[in-house]
Design an enzyme around this catalytic site. Structure first.
Site, PDB file in Angstrom:
ATOM      1  N   HIS A  18       0.855  -1.268   0.113  1.00  0.00           N
ATOM      2  CA  HIS A  18       0.132  -0.010   0.038  1.00  0.00           C
ATOM      3  C   HIS A  18       0.776   1.268  -0.062  1.00  0.00           C
ATOM      4  CE1 HIS A  18      -3.149  -2.643   2.170  1.00  0.00           C
ATOM      5  NE2 HIS A  18      -3.324  -2.753   0.898  1.00  0.00           N
ATOM      6  N   ASP A 117      -7.256   4.912   0.947  1.00  0.00           N
ATOM      7  CA  ASP A 117      -7.467   3.567  -0.075  1.00  0.00           C
ATOM      8  C   ASP A 117      -8.576   3.147   0.593  1.00  0.00           C
ATOM      9  OD1 ASP A 117      -6.809   2.395   2.431  1.00  0.00           O
ATOM     10  OD2 ASP A 117      -4.944   1.556   1.842  1.00  0.00           O
TER      11      ASP A 117
END
Length: 477
Positions: A18, A117
């Site tokens: 990520h 996200d």
């Protein structure tokens, strides 16, 4: 006092998969738009991310780019030790939100937009409080995004048909999802917290001002059109976002070894920052590499049973120790053909090296993007998360890989299969055909990122929305 340029805040979930694309998005907003950017990083332990090379590299240093490591939160008294990595991420993100709010409230020029996200949509309350635009950044592909956005509309009968009767899951305008490629969430109780969290995430995403994603129009035109036709939320494909090649450290063992190998002769084997194999699968992989009689570079990790994502939160540069879990005599027998490194290798530098001719990968989307932009054909060996969907795209849609086939009895990918796949990629005509297709994708990606290209224009659209929002609002202390 009012800032003349938008300030964008990015919230990075735990895990290197990520963090890497979030950092690349931050750098692109700085270099292409001259925006002020602050990246908030959720820590997984006291030191690992803070000490990682990513945050200390020269490319992460810029007057307009700030990195804020949010305080470490011990969640051991909240979640069970054997909880899934997804559960741990969700809890860490929730527990970090008060610290995010505190950091933003102290800023002289508060952000114009907040980008999170799929695990960070609970931060919408903070964005609303400080009058920020709300964006989601999906560090994956359009097909995966389509499943999330349509998730709230999928009723129980469809899920039952999918799981119990092995019927493909139909997503409007998109490639159906076969059961063997499906997301783990569809295999859980539809009334359970995991599935309900998935549905809730899709509903929250639909409330965003837009969704940024690490893909581009030339890669997934049909799926992106379907997302546009659905008119749920504006989608901006801005990829590929990949860490650039930086000057290797002098004396690096891996690069020095690659320098001595013939062009496109090495299969690079890595299962990402978190992927793990069972002890028996590690043995089969070792025997398969040896039997192939091809050169290999293998990033090996100690085996773990029943946890394919066991090293998900690990950050480090490996160990000099000799692996004791490989077949007896393996290292001696393969010393002229292969190199085994423990835990970590400089992946972008490896994939860009001319001696690398193939990549055996877990199909994490970062790794897929890195392989495509370097024109390296893949062997798809998915382990967890959306990686099975990624493998299906690579093999069936893009023609960029061959896919590992597990044996039905024990679920292992056998040594003869591994031997065959390596040889097919490196020396057979099939590998040459895949290499030609993936080099076409590489050219398509480069075109998308140039000024006037589709991804360049998509990010410019988002930037203009931020500029207009800033003009209509008052920010500052």
């Amino acid at each position: 006092m009012k800032s003349t340029k938008p300030h964008v805040a990015l919230l990075a979930s735990p895990g290197m998969g990520h963090l890497i694309p979030v950092l690349e998005l931050a750098k692109r907003l700085v270099s292409h738009q001259s925006f002020k950017v602050t990246v908030f990083v959720v820590a997984t332990d006291h030191a690992s991310i803070a000490n990682s090379q990513l945050l200390q590299s020269p490319s992460a240093s810029n007057d307009l780019l700030d990195m804020v490591l949010l305080p470490f939160i011990d969640i051991s008294n909240i979640v069970e030790p054997d909880a899934s990595f997804v559960t741990k991420i969700v809890i860490l993100m929730l527990e970090s939100l008060p610290f995010l709010r505190s950091e933003i409230s102290k800023m002289e020029f508060r952000p114009t937009a907040l980008v999170v996200d799929l695990f960070g949509t609970d931060a919408w309350e903070i964005a609303d409080e400080f009058n920020m635009l709300k964006y989601v950044f999906i560090a994956s592909n359009a097909w995966f995004l389509a499943v999330i956005l349509h998730g709230p509309e999928i009723d129980r009968k469809e899920v039952d048909d999918h799981v119990k009767n092995q019927k493909p899951l139909n997503i409007p305008g998109c490639k159906p999802v076969k059961l063997e490629d499906t997301l783990d969430v569809f295999l859980t109780d539809p009334n359970g917290p995991f599935y309900q969290g998935f549905v809730g995430s899709g509903m929250k995403m639909a409330l965003a001002d837009g969704i940024l994603m690490n893909s581009w129009e030339g890669l997934e035109p049909t799926t992106l059109k379907a997302l546009g036709d659905a008119k749920k939320v504006p989608v901006y494909p801005i990829g590929p976002l990949v860490r650039p090649v930086e000057k290797p450290v002098l004396g690096n063992q891996v690069i020095n070894w690659l320098d001595k190998q013939p062009k496109e002769s090495v299969i690079y084997v890595s299962f990402g920052s978190g992927g793990t194999l069972s002890a028996q699968q590690v043995l089969e992989l070792a025997w398969g590499l040896e039997l192939s009689q091809q050169r290999f570079l293998w990033v090996a990790r100690p085996p773990l049973e029943n946890d394919a994502s066991g090293y998900f939160f690990t950050v480090g540069n490996g160990s000099d120790g000799t692996p004791d879990y490989l077949p007896d005599g393996f290292l001696a027998r393969t010393q002229d053909k292969g190199l085994v490194v423990s835990m970590w290798a400089p992946q972008v530098e490896v994939l860009s090296h001319p001696s690398v001719g193939g990549f055996l990968t877990h199909c994490g989307w970062n790794s897929v993007m890195e392989s495509i932009i370097n024109g390296v054909p893949m062997i798809a060996w998915p382990l967890y998360s959306e990686q099975k969907m990624n493998a299906a795209l690579l093999t069936e849609e893009f023609g960029a890989s061959i896919r590992a086939k597990a044996m039905e009895l024990d679920g292992l990918v056998g040594r003869e299969e591994i031997k065959s796949m390596v040889r097919r990629i490196l020396i057979d005509s099939e590998g040459q055909n895949i290499r030609a297709r993936i080099k076409g994708l590489k050219n398509s990606a480069a075109k998308a990122l140039t000024e006037g290209g589709s991804s360049y224009n998509s990010l410019s659209q988002v930037a203009e929305i931020c500029i207009q929002h800033l003009k209509t609002k008052s920010y500052g202390a």
